[in-house]
Design a protein around this motif. Structure first.
Motif, PDB file in Angstrom:
ATOM      1  N   GLU A 441       0.835  -1.200   0.000  1.00  0.00           N
ATOM      2  CA  GLU A 441       0.000   0.000   0.000  1.00  0.00           C
ATOM      3  C   GLU A 441       0.871   1.252   0.000  1.00  0.00           C
ATOM      4  N   GLN A 443       3.683   1.590  -1.450  1.00  0.00           N
ATOM      5  CA  GLN A 443       4.243   1.768  -2.790  1.00  0.00           C
ATOM      6  C   GLN A 443       3.307   2.538  -3.717  1.00  0.00           C
ATOM      7  N   SER A 444       2.032   2.562  -3.375  1.00  0.00           N
ATOM      8  CA  SER A 444       1.064   3.282  -4.208  1.00  0.00           C
ATOM      9  C   SER A 444       0.948   4.762  -3.845  1.00  0.00           C
TER      10      SER A 444
END
Length: 504
Positions: A441, A443-444
């Motif tokens: 999460e 990384q988003s």
């Protein structure tokens, strides 16, 4: 020597004239002021106004002498904002020096009254006899008690209303914050417990504001974080409001105040990628900028202008120097100051052009403020650092729980096999699976490059520890050592990640 205390420290003496001619009293006072080296601002049949020089006790004082109903009224009042609300004896010294000099002058003018009176009237006739009603500190004369500071009246409407709104909103904010503190355990230490409440109440925040909550640039101007925060801001607002509002009008005062606060709020989120920002200081500094514009444009008499400019400049310097300490939003101070000055100059310029209607001045100022604010917001990257910190907190909490499997293994090396497997699953595998999901999460999120690198390390760290715990489960369940080489390799890999400045 006695100290005078108050919002605007002053000492005022009423001297019975007992039939002594009022004009002669003013002539003596005028010569006494000149002998003392004070700067004379106004001389008329109504009285005299002068300003002292700077001293360590006070930035400057306004000295006024009037004759009304058989009394000579002599007053010394501090011009600027006084630290700790007292004059350190300066007003008392001024009056003592004045009366001493008065006696000296009275004795030496006994043989030249006619000549001195002619010179006095020649100077007085050239000046406005109603100047006392327009003098820089005239607004303070109507402040008979502390409640007058919060009461709207002609020439002082926007300031008390703004003060009331700020104080009431602080009381409301405090009440809302204290309620969940007792009811929902906001004191538990979880990040965002109080921050979430601030978000709902309108605090300025880079991510939320840039996500479309532009109303926060106004709402945050009425929010404060502590009693001292709101007190000193309102003290400064009242001071500058008394000096400025009657000069520019309540509507212009309000427009400049709000717009300076908006531009100050915009620059704040540019310099503060994370955290909550609130307070009226940017807007208040805008009014100090407005005051400078009025002084430069000659809205005040020359000698009064000099005293006011020096005293106000020193106050602003103190505010900006104080803003260098951690936790103070100096970016909003500086941009608010510049904005207030610029908006006021634009009002003055448009007003001087007779071909423009007054509404065009407001339109020009609003357009400039929105252009500056829009430009700042457009170049400010909308990093999701608040969300990153929330996820990071959950990540480290899971990590702490995961290490508990080793406590059992270290203290009970020959413990029950089923209990070992349960602990590896419950504490190890489960928590590291959660952290793998959390890192995914992360990384988003939109993050600065340094944070992206940190997320990459956290992701690899979680994946490695998940594999180690899975192998530990197989090793325990099968009662074998065949997985030991792979566990050791992954352990070395985990340690290598930690050496790359991974912060726990």
């Amino acid at each position: 020597m006695s100290w005078s205390w108050g919002y605007s420290p002053k000492i005022e003496n009423y001297i019975p004239l007992d039939g002594f001619p009022a004009d002669r009293y003013l002539v003596i006072a005028l010569h006494a002021i000149k002998n003392l080296g004070w700067n004379i601002s106004h001389v008329s049949e109504s009285g005299i106004i002068a300003y002292t020089g700077l001293s360590w006790q006070s930035y400057s004082e306004e000295i006024s002498i009037r004759t009304i109903s058989g009394f000579g009224i002599v007053k010394s009042e501090c011009v600027g904002i006084q630290m700790f609300f007292n004059d350190y004896g300066k007003n008392s010294d001024n009056l003592s020096n004045f009366f001493d000099e008065f006696e000296y002058v009275e004795y030496h003018l006994q043989d030249s009254w006619e000549e001195e009176l002619m010179l006095y009237y020649a100077e007085a006739v050239l000046q406005d006899d109603n100047y006392f009603e327009k003098a820089p500190l005239a607004s303070k004369e109507k402040i008979n008690n502390i409640f007058n500071l919060f009461t709207p009246r002609q020439g002082y409407t926007a300031t008390p209303i703004l003060v009331q709104l700020n104080v009431l909103y602080y009381i409301l904010t405090t009440a809302i914050l204290l309620f969940p503190f007792h009811q929902s355990g906001a004191h538990s230490g979880a990040p965002g417990a109080w921050s979430s409440i601030y978000h709902h109440l309108g605090v300025n925040n880079r991510y939320l504001t840039l996500s479309g909550d532009y109303w926060r640039l106004i709402a945050s101007q009425f929010m404060h974080f502590s009693p001292g925060h709101v007190f000193f801001n309102m003290y400064s607002l009242i001071y500058i409001g008394l000096m400025v509002e009657n000069k520019i009008g309540s509507m212009r005062f309000l427009v400049i105040y709000i717009l300076a606060g908006i531009t100050g709020g915009a620059i704040s989120i540019l310099f503060h990628p994370i955290g909550n920002i609130a307070g009226a200081s940017g807007a208040i500094m805008g009014m100090f900028g407005c005051f400078f514009a009025l002084l430069i444009n000659g809205e005040f008499e020359k000698n009064a202008r000099k005293a006011l400019l020096i005293s106000t400049l020193l106050v602003v310097i103190i505010i900006l120097v104080n803003g260098l300490q951690r936790g103070v939003d100096n970016a909003a101070h500086v941009v608010g100051l510049i904005s207030g000055f610029t908006f006021t100059r634009m009002f003055q310029w448009v007003s001087q052009k007779n071909k423009f209607k007054p509404v065009w001045a407001y339109a020009a100022v609003v357009l400039l403020a929105m252009t500056v604010t829009g430009t700042i917001l457009a170049v400010t990257p909308n990093y999701q650092l608040e969300k990153f910190n929330e996820l990071s907190y959950s990540y480290h909490r899971n990590e702490f729980q995961a290490w508990r499997i080793y406590y059992y293994n270290n203290y009970f090396p020959n413990g029950n096999k089923e209990e070992k497997l349960r602990r590896i699953t419950h504490y190890g595998i489960s928590n590291w699976q959660k952290n793998v999901a959390i890192s995914k999460e992360m990384q988003s999120l939109i993050l600065p490059e340094a944070h992206k690198q940190k997320v990459d390390r956290m992701t690899r760290f979680a994946q490695t520890l998940l594999k180690i715990n899975q192998l530990l489960y197989y090793e325990c369940a099968e009662e074998t050592t065949k997985y030991r080489p792979e566990i050791e390799r992954l352990t070395n890999q985990m340690n290598a990640i930690k050496k790359r400045n991974y912060e726990f």
